[in-house]
Design a protein around this motif. Structure first.
Motif, PDB file in Angstrom:
ATOM      1  N   UNK A 115       6.132  12.735  12.258  1.00 37.39           N
ATOM      2  CA  UNK A 115       5.691  12.674  13.605  1.00 37.39           C
ATOM      3  C   UNK A 115       6.073  11.527  14.483  1.00 37.39           C
ATOM      4  N   UNK A 116       6.960  10.682  13.963  1.00 38.62           N
ATOM      5  CA  UNK A 116       7.475   9.776  14.705  1.00 38.62           C
ATOM      6  C   UNK A 116       8.588  10.203  15.582  1.00 38.62           C
ATOM      7  N   UNK A 117       8.460   9.446  16.624  1.00 42.87           N
ATOM      8  CA  UNK A 117       9.436   9.866  17.951  1.00 42.87           C
ATOM      9  C   UNK A 117      11.129   9.182  17.544  1.00 42.87           C
ATOM     10  N   UNK A 118      11.794   9.609  18.282  1.00 44.12           N
ATOM     11  CA  UNK A 118      13.219   8.865  18.171  1.00 44.12           C
ATOM     12  C   UNK A 118      13.150   7.421  18.385  1.00 44.12           C
ATOM     13  N   UNK A 119      12.442   7.136  19.420  1.00 42.20           N
ATOM     14  CA  UNK A 119      12.167   5.458  19.425  1.00 42.20           C
ATOM     15  C   UNK A 119      11.694   4.757  18.362  1.00 42.20           C
ATOM     16  N   UNK A 120      10.638   5.507  17.931  1.00 40.50           N
ATOM     17  CA  UNK A 120       9.734   5.081  16.590  1.00 40.50           C
ATOM     18  C   UNK A 120      10.769   4.957  15.350  1.00 40.50           C
ATOM     19  N   UNK A 149      10.467   8.301  -1.806  1.00 44.60           N
ATOM     20  CA  UNK A 149      11.041   8.561  -0.416  1.00 44.60           C
ATOM     21  C   UNK A 149      10.742   9.869  -0.046  1.00 44.60           C
ATOM     22  N   UNK A 150      10.762  10.707  -0.813  1.00 51.39           N
ATOM     23  CA  UNK A 150      10.311  12.239  -0.520  1.00 51.39           C
ATOM     24  C   UNK A 150       8.732  12.384  -0.541  1.00 51.39           C
ATOM     25  N   UNK A 159       0.801  -1.127  -0.134  1.00 52.97           N
ATOM     26  CA  UNK A 159      -0.009   0.046   0.176  1.00 52.97           C
ATOM     27  C   UNK A 159       0.791   1.249   0.070  1.00 52.97           C
ATOM     28  N   UNK A 160       2.065   1.257   0.660  1.00 50.23           N
ATOM     29  CA  UNK A 160       2.972   2.469   0.863  1.00 50.23           C
ATOM     30  C   UNK A 160       3.553   2.648  -0.452  1.00 50.23           C
ATOM     31  N   UNK A 186       4.285  10.915   5.888  1.00 49.88           N
ATOM     32  CA  UNK A 186       3.695  10.004   6.578  1.00 49.88           C
ATOM     33  C   UNK A 186       4.360   9.640   7.776  1.00 49.88           C
ATOM     34  N   UNK A 187       5.909   9.939   7.756  1.00 49.90           N
ATOM     35  CA  UNK A 187       6.392   9.614   9.222  1.00 49.90           C
ATOM     36  C   UNK A 187       6.862  10.737   9.891  1.00 49.90           C
TER      37      UNK A 187
END
Length: 144
Positions: free
Chosen positions: A118-123, A109-110, A18-19, A115-116
């Motif tokens: 807002x991910x945290x550093x841990x994510x 990639x751009x 899907x991505x 979509x990504x």
């Protein structure tokens, strides 16, 4: 709910599909995905006979013949005599083909990047580890 390993792999496959589909649509590129798939195969395998390339790309040999003819005309691949069998030809990716593949991947990639955001550093650490693991299992080169 406990997930089985099979469910995890299925979710991974469906999500990645899907991505990629969303990214392809968003880039507006009109080049066939078969071209990108074929260039990706040749990037890894370096050179293949037409029949081997057709099998690896999951298309018929006549389809691959047409695809390679167009890619040759576009300067993305070249043909060379097979040193093991002068009746056959080896198909190889050209420098221009590599450059176009790199540019296409950068466009994907751009397109997917937001979509990504807002991910945290841990994510990000989890994604990095997962992508490295998948790359190792699929013989995909990882980028720095």
């Amino acid at each position: 709910m406990e997930r089985t390993r099979e469910q995890t792999i299925e979710t991974l496959l469906v999500s990645v599909n899907r991505l990629i589909r969303s990214a392809l649509q968003a880039t507006g590129h009109t080049t066939s995905t078969a071209v990108w798939r074929t260039l990706g195969i040749l990037e890894t395998e370096e050179s293949l006979r037409l029949g081997e390339l057709a099998k690896a790309s999951r298309v018929s040999q006549p389809t691959m013949t047409r695809l390679v003819a167009g890619m040759t005309a576009d300067g993305l691949v070249s043909r060379a005599v097979d040193p093991d069998d002068s009746r056959g030809q080896l198909i190889e990716i050209t420098d221009a083909g590599r450059e176009r593949l790199v540019a296409w991947r950068a466009a994907l990639t751009s397109t997917v990047g937001p979509l990504f955001e807002d991910l945290t550093d841990d994510d990000w650490d989890i994604l990095h580890e997962a992508s490295a693991l998948i790359a190792a299992r699929t013989r995909t080169e990882t980028t720095a």
